[in-house]
Design a protein around this motif. Structure first.
Motif, PDB file in Angstrom:
ATOM      1  N   TYR A  56       0.835  -1.114   0.009  1.00  0.00           N
ATOM      2  CA  TYR A  56      -0.061   0.038  -0.106  1.00  0.00           C
ATOM      3  C   TYR A  56       0.679   1.238   0.015  1.00  0.00           C
ATOM      4  O   TYR A  56       0.423   2.102  -0.803  1.00  0.00           O
ATOM      5  N   ASN A  57       1.809   1.227   1.015  1.00  0.00           N
ATOM      6  CA  ASN A  57       2.620   2.498   0.982  1.00  0.00           C
ATOM      7  C   ASN A  57       3.675   2.659   0.040  1.00  0.00           C
ATOM      8  O   ASN A  57       4.325   3.749  -0.488  1.00  0.00           O
ATOM      9  N   ALA A  58       4.015   1.643  -0.994  1.00  0.00           N
ATOM     10  CA  ALA A  58       4.779   1.722  -2.422  1.00  0.00           C
ATOM     11  C   ALA A  58       4.032   2.343  -3.480  1.00  0.00           C
ATOM     12  O   ALA A  58       4.675   2.580  -4.228  1.00  0.00           O
ATOM     13  N   ILE A  59       2.641   2.505  -3.301  1.00  0.00           N
ATOM     14  CA  ILE A  59       2.007   3.070  -4.397  1.00  0.00           C
ATOM     15  C   ILE A  59       1.948   4.435  -4.214  1.00  0.00           C
ATOM     16  O   ILE A  59       1.052   5.230  -3.571  1.00  0.00           O
ATOM     17  N   LYS A  60       2.853   5.182  -4.731  1.00  0.00           N
ATOM     18  CA  LYS A  60       3.140   6.641  -4.635  1.00  0.00           C
ATOM     19  C   LYS A  60       3.904   7.341  -6.091  1.00  0.00           C
ATOM     20  O   LYS A  60       3.744   6.516  -6.822  1.00  0.00           O
ATOM     21  N   PHE A  61       4.467   8.304  -6.110  1.00  0.00           N
ATOM     22  CA  PHE A  61       4.940   8.931  -7.184  1.00  0.00           C
ATOM     23  C   PHE A  61       5.945   7.927  -7.731  1.00  0.00           C
ATOM     24  O   PHE A  61       6.811   7.303  -7.083  1.00  0.00           O
ATOM     25  N   GLY A  62       5.797   7.576  -8.923  1.00  0.00           N
ATOM     26  CA  GLY A  62       6.851   6.745  -9.717  1.00  0.00           C
ATOM     27  C   GLY A  62       6.068   5.249  -9.871  1.00  0.00           C
ATOM     28  O   GLY A  62       6.238   4.565 -10.920  1.00  0.00           O
ATOM     29  N   ALA A  63       5.102   5.186  -9.215  1.00  0.00           N
ATOM     30  CA  ALA A  63       4.150   3.890  -9.367  1.00  0.00           C
ATOM     31  C   ALA A  63       3.225   4.002 -10.463  1.00  0.00           C
ATOM     32  O   ALA A  63       2.608   4.950 -10.660  1.00  0.00           O
ATOM     33  N   LEU A  64       3.003   2.798 -10.878  1.00  0.00           N
ATOM     34  CA  LEU A  64       2.020   2.796 -12.272  1.00  0.00           C
ATOM     35  C   LEU A  64       0.763   1.619 -11.929  1.00  0.00           C
ATOM     36  O   LEU A  64       1.160   0.518 -11.825  1.00  0.00           O
ATOM     37  N   LEU A  65      -0.141   2.167 -11.513  1.00  0.00           N
ATOM     38  CA  LEU A  65      -1.381   1.519 -11.462  1.00  0.00           C
ATOM     39  C   LEU A  65      -2.210   1.007 -12.716  1.00  0.00           C
ATOM     40  O   LEU A  65      -2.075   1.852 -13.613  1.00  0.00           O
ATOM     41  N   GLU A  66      -2.599  -0.016 -12.787  1.00  0.00           N
ATOM     42  CA  GLU A  66      -3.249  -0.651 -13.915  1.00  0.00           C
ATOM     43  C   GLU A  66      -4.643  -0.959 -13.567  1.00  0.00           C
ATOM     44  O   GLU A  66      -4.987  -2.069 -12.983  1.00  0.00           O
ATOM     45  N   ASN A  67      -5.871  -0.498 -14.440  1.00  0.00           N
ATOM     46  CA  ASN A  67      -7.011  -0.870 -14.434  1.00  0.00           C
ATOM     47  C   ASN A  67      -7.794  -1.118 -13.070  1.00  0.00           C
ATOM     48  O   ASN A  67      -8.919  -1.826 -12.900  1.00  0.00           O
ATOM     49  N   VAL A  68      -7.366  -0.017 -12.388  1.00  0.00           N
ATOM     50  CA  VAL A  68      -8.247   0.341 -11.205  1.00  0.00           C
ATOM     51  C   VAL A  68      -9.206   1.298 -11.533  1.00  0.00           C
ATOM     52  O   VAL A  68      -9.279   2.070 -12.533  1.00  0.00           O
ATOM     53  N   VAL A  69     -10.222   1.415 -10.634  1.00  0.00           N
ATOM     54  CA  VAL A  69     -11.227   2.643 -10.614  1.00  0.00           C
ATOM     55  C   VAL A  69     -10.722   3.616  -9.973  1.00  0.00           C
ATOM     56  O   VAL A  69     -10.706   3.536  -8.675  1.00  0.00           O
ATOM     57  N   VAL A  70     -10.919   4.868 -10.465  1.00  0.00           N
ATOM     58  CA  VAL A  70     -10.152   6.159  -9.764  1.00  0.00           C
ATOM     59  C   VAL A  70     -11.589   7.175  -9.821  1.00  0.00           C
ATOM     60  O   VAL A  70     -11.879   7.499 -10.872  1.00  0.00           O
ATOM     61  N   ASP A  71     -11.726   7.753  -8.904  1.00  0.00           N
ATOM     62  CA  ASP A  71     -12.784   8.660  -8.783  1.00  0.00           C
ATOM     63  C   ASP A  71     -12.388  10.113  -9.164  1.00  0.00           C
ATOM     64  O   ASP A  71     -11.190  10.323  -9.523  1.00  0.00           O
ATOM     65  N   GLU A  72     -13.367  11.114  -9.148  1.00  0.00           N
ATOM     66  CA  GLU A  72     -12.670  12.238  -9.628  1.00  0.00           C
ATOM     67  C   GLU A  72     -11.537  13.153  -8.702  1.00  0.00           C
ATOM     68  O   GLU A  72     -11.021  13.974  -9.005  1.00  0.00           O
ATOM     69  N   ALA A  73     -11.801  12.563  -7.626  1.00  0.00           N
ATOM     70  CA  ALA A  73     -10.567  13.111  -6.453  1.00  0.00           C
ATOM     71  C   ALA A  73      -9.448  12.549  -6.533  1.00  0.00           C
ATOM     72  O   ALA A  73      -8.629  13.111  -5.851  1.00  0.00           O
ATOM     73  N   GLY A  74      -9.462  11.611  -7.522  1.00  0.00           N
ATOM     74  CA  GLY A  74      -8.130  10.692  -7.641  1.00  0.00           C
ATOM     75  C   GLY A  74      -8.106   9.584  -6.595  1.00  0.00           C
ATOM     76  O   GLY A  74      -7.027   8.985  -6.599  1.00  0.00           O
ATOM     77  N   GLU A  75      -9.065   9.275  -5.866  1.00  0.00           N
ATOM     78  CA  GLU A  75      -8.883   8.340  -5.011  1.00  0.00           C
ATOM     79  C   GLU A  75      -9.151   6.721  -5.719  1.00  0.00           C
ATOM     80  O   GLU A  75     -10.261   6.648  -6.362  1.00  0.00           O
ATOM     81  N   VAL A  76      -8.329   5.994  -5.421  1.00  0.00           N
ATOM     82  CA  VAL A  76      -8.627   4.675  -5.839  1.00  0.00           C
ATOM     83  C   VAL A  76      -9.541   3.660  -4.946  1.00  0.00           C
ATOM     84  O   VAL A  76      -9.187   3.626  -3.763  1.00  0.00           O
ATOM     85  N   ASP A  77     -10.434   2.896  -5.621  1.00  0.00           N
ATOM     86  CA  ASP A  77     -11.221   1.961  -4.908  1.00  0.00           C
ATOM     87  C   ASP A  77     -10.674   0.596  -5.368  1.00  0.00           C
ATOM     88  O   ASP A  77     -11.162   0.021  -6.375  1.00  0.00           O
ATOM     89  N   TYR A  78      -9.921   0.042  -4.434  1.00  0.00           N
ATOM     90  CA  TYR A  78      -9.368  -1.337  -4.440  1.00  0.00           C
ATOM     91  C   TYR A  78     -10.431  -2.393  -4.456  1.00  0.00           C
ATOM     92  O   TYR A  78      -9.920  -3.396  -4.839  1.00  0.00           O
ATOM     93  N   THR A  79     -11.550  -2.216  -3.950  1.00  0.00           N
ATOM     94  CA  THR A  79     -12.593  -3.155  -3.913  1.00  0.00           C
ATOM     95  C   THR A  79     -13.261  -3.207  -5.237  1.00  0.00           C
ATOM     96  O   THR A  79     -13.975  -4.061  -5.511  1.00  0.00           O
ATOM     97  N   ASP A  80     -13.144  -2.609  -6.145  1.00  0.00           N
ATOM     98  CA  ASP A  80     -13.908  -2.437  -7.603  1.00  0.00           C
ATOM     99  C   ASP A  80     -12.988  -3.170  -8.862  1.00  0.00           C
ATOM    100  O   ASP A  80     -12.040  -2.854  -8.965  1.00  0.00           O
ATOM    101  N   ALA A  81     -13.988  -4.251  -8.825  1.00  0.00           N
ATOM    102  CA  ALA A  81     -13.126  -5.225  -9.987  1.00  0.00           C
ATOM    103  C   ALA A  81     -14.167  -4.862 -11.244  1.00  0.00           C
ATOM    104  O   ALA A  81     -14.025  -5.931 -12.019  1.00  0.00           O
ATOM    105  N   SER A  82     -14.799  -3.852 -11.436  1.00  0.00           N
ATOM    106  CA  SER A  82     -15.509  -3.778 -12.681  1.00  0.00           C
ATOM    107  C   SER A  82     -14.668  -3.765 -13.878  1.00  0.00           C
ATOM    108  O   SER A  82     -15.268  -4.229 -14.864  1.00  0.00           O
ATOM    109  N   ILE A  83     -13.455  -3.369 -13.795  1.00  0.00           N
ATOM    110  CA  ILE A  83     -12.678  -3.463 -15.183  1.00  0.00           C
ATOM    111  C   ILE A  83     -11.958  -4.965 -15.189  1.00  0.00           C
ATOM    112  O   ILE A  83     -12.000  -5.389 -16.137  1.00  0.00           O
ATOM    113  N   THR A  84     -11.408  -5.373 -14.169  1.00  0.00           N
ATOM    114  CA  THR A  84     -10.955  -6.622 -13.788  1.00  0.00           C
ATOM    115  C   THR A  84     -10.494  -7.075 -12.611  1.00  0.00           C
ATOM    116  O   THR A  84     -10.420  -6.244 -11.736  1.00  0.00           O
TER     117      THR A  84
END
Length: 530
Positions: free
Chosen positions: A291-319
């Motif tokens: 969790y703490n490694a996900i910062k500047f430089g990290a690259l997230l793939e196919n997560v759901v991100v809201d308008e505020a930039g918050e990631v919903d790690y429980t959302d598997a709607s993409i995969t």
């Protein structure tokens, strides 16, 4: 965006027939992130990481992986449904089409390495169509130090063109997307898919062929960590079994989370410069290192991100296969360099959805080879389209799609390494107990961690073991931090006859799979089997 002052070194790709392109060489993550955002390839999240989507493909496509059949491979590769042949002439034509496609475009080039052990290190050049793919390569391969790029010569080249679609009729592929390895040209060619994992797995597949045959290095699809005393542990397991989670232990030093080599002189070394972790249901309390490694430089793939930039790690709607890549230095407790002693303990992780395997078992050397070659876990409902009930999954050596040689080659190497190192092998079920998936319940992560911790701190030496009758496995009668009741799975079932029937079905599936592997009629003639 003006990139003219970003890098003074210029390179040519004319030898690959890539001409008239604007080549962005060895850009920093900060610059790549600016390009990703400017090109609309991704968005910035609240943690500082970049999030992208990879389009139609959110995972690897094993059915579209090929190996060119030539003098190097024809008598060594275990050809079949996993290692499919691709004609040399067809590859040459397709390569020319891909490089012509990249010509005239803005492309990104990165030079780096695979293999922390210098004597086994391979130089890798990655040519990508997208900036995001190049950021992934920065994260996942070992980054070049000052001076290491002078007179750089690649042992392997990856050409990654997600926007290129093959014509199956003309090009000889099964579909428009493909990953092809050519061992004569030392190239990994990928097209038609933006899933970044194809880049690193292509190189891993290449080294899984070269290391055993040329350097007597045992390549492993596993994570690894160690402690201050140099007591190393390996964690083998397929996706979803806890390989990355259990190796990211705040009390130990991470060596790597996915790909390692084991040398004849008793060293473990990481092949990579980063981690590629699944983040579905990521929880800061349970997995703080990731969790703490996900910062500047990290690259997230196919997560759901809201308008505020918050990631919903429980959302598997993409995969379900949501991912993050980040450099190893994003982990606080890190083994540097990523090299360690031969393991004291080896863990085989399986998420048994049938609820019949014990949570913890001590394996004999023969059992270790059997379970290694089997590479078992289970698919559950919801993880793939069409899966309504649990299904057994066998992936030889816990990574069949990346293993060009026959599984017994790797099994023999494991057997020899266990003999030499006196390592103890354990089977850890991170899946279900007290019933099949949907009726029983999944073993708590805290209990799995307690089992691992008890082994690593030698607390299991004083514990008594019994042989359970179903799988003939040695299981403990107690383990610190774990309820005694869950250690004997048959006793957890309300209907023991139903347990026996379910266990018998799984044993039959194991035996059928193992027989199929070991009785294949065409083992490579140049390999000696013990």
């Amino acid at each position: 965006m003006d990139h003219s002052t970003l890098n003074t070194k210029t390179i040519s790709l004319a030898s690959w027939n890539i001409r008239n392109s604007t080549i962005h060489y060895q850009y920093t993550p900060e610059v790549l992130e600016q390009i990703i955002l400017a090109n609309g390839e991704g968005v910035r999240t609240a943690s500082g990481a970049i999030a992208i989507t990879t389009g139609k493909f959110t995972g690897r496509v094993p059915n579209d992986r090929y190996i060119v059949k030539d003098d190097i491979t024809k008598n060594r590769v275990a050809w079949g449904t996993i290692n499919k042949t691709f004609p040399m002439k067809s590859f040459d034509r397709l390569l020319l089409k891909v490089t012509s496609y990249l010509s005239g475009k803005e492309i990104y080039v990165r030079d780096g390495f695979a293999g922390s052990a210098i004597e086994h290190r391979k130089s890798i050049r990655i040519i990508t169509e997208y900036a995001a793919s190049n950021l992934f390569a920065y994260n996942m391969f070992i980054r070049a130090e000052k001076g290491e790029l002078t007179n750089f010569k690649a042992d392997w080249t990856v050409i990654n063109a997600p926007g290129f679609k093959a014509n199956p009729v003309e090009d000889g592929t099964q579909s428009p997307h493909f990953t092809i390895l050519d061992f004569s040209k030392k190239i990994v060619l990928t097209g038609g898919t933006a899933y970044t994992g194809e880049i690193k797995k292509g190189i891993f597949s290449a080294l899984n062929f070269q290391y055993p045959l040329e350097e007597d290095v045992f390549p492993m699809h596993c994570s690894a960590n160690t402690d201050q005393q140099g007591n190393t542990a390996l964690f083998f397991g397929l996706s979803g079994t806890g390989k990355t989670t259990l190796s990211a232990d705040t009390n130990r030093f991470l060596i790597g989370d996915d790909e390692h080599g084991w040398t004849v002189d008793h060293q473990i070394f990481n092949l990579e410069g980063g981690c590629y972790a699944k983040v579905i249901h990521l929880n800061k309390a349970q997995e703080p290192a990731i969790y703490n490694a996900i910062k500047f430089g990290a690259l997230l793939e196919n997560v759901v991100v809201d308008e505020a930039g918050e990631v919903d790690y429980t959302d598997a709607s993409i995969t379900q296969n949501t991912r993050v890549s980040y450099p190893l230095n994003h982990i606080d407790k890190l083994q540097t360099p990523a090299i360690a002693n031969a393991p004291k303990h080896i863990f085989f992780l399986t998420a048994d959805a049938f609820g019949v395997l014990p949570p913890m078992a001590r394996l004999t050397p023969d059992q270790a080879v059997y379970y290694f070659i089997s590479g078992y876990t289970a698919k559950i409902a919801g993880t793939e389209t069409g899966i309504s009930t649990p299904e057994p999954v066998f992936s030889a050596c816990f990574g069949a799609p990346f293993m060009p040689l026959h599984p017994e080659v790797y099994g023999n190497m494991l057997q020899k390494r266990i003999q030499d190192s006196k390592a103890q092998v354990w089977l850890i079920n991170t899946g279900w107990i007290a019933g099949v998936y949907g009726k029983g319940y999944r073993i708590a992560l805290e209990h799995t961690r307690a089992m691992i911790q008890a082994v690593l701190t030698d607390k299991m030496k004083a514990k008594s073991f019994i042989q359970e009758k179903t799988f003939q496995l040695e299981i403990p009668t107690s383990c610190p931090g774990v309820p005694d009741t869950i250690l004997q799975p048959r006793n957890m079932w309300a209907d023991t006859q139903a347990y026996d029937e379910q266990a018998a079905a799984l044993i039959k599936a194991f035996n059928n799979n193992y027989h199929q592997i070991t009785q294949e009629p065409q083992k490579p003639s140049t390999i000696s089997f013990v």
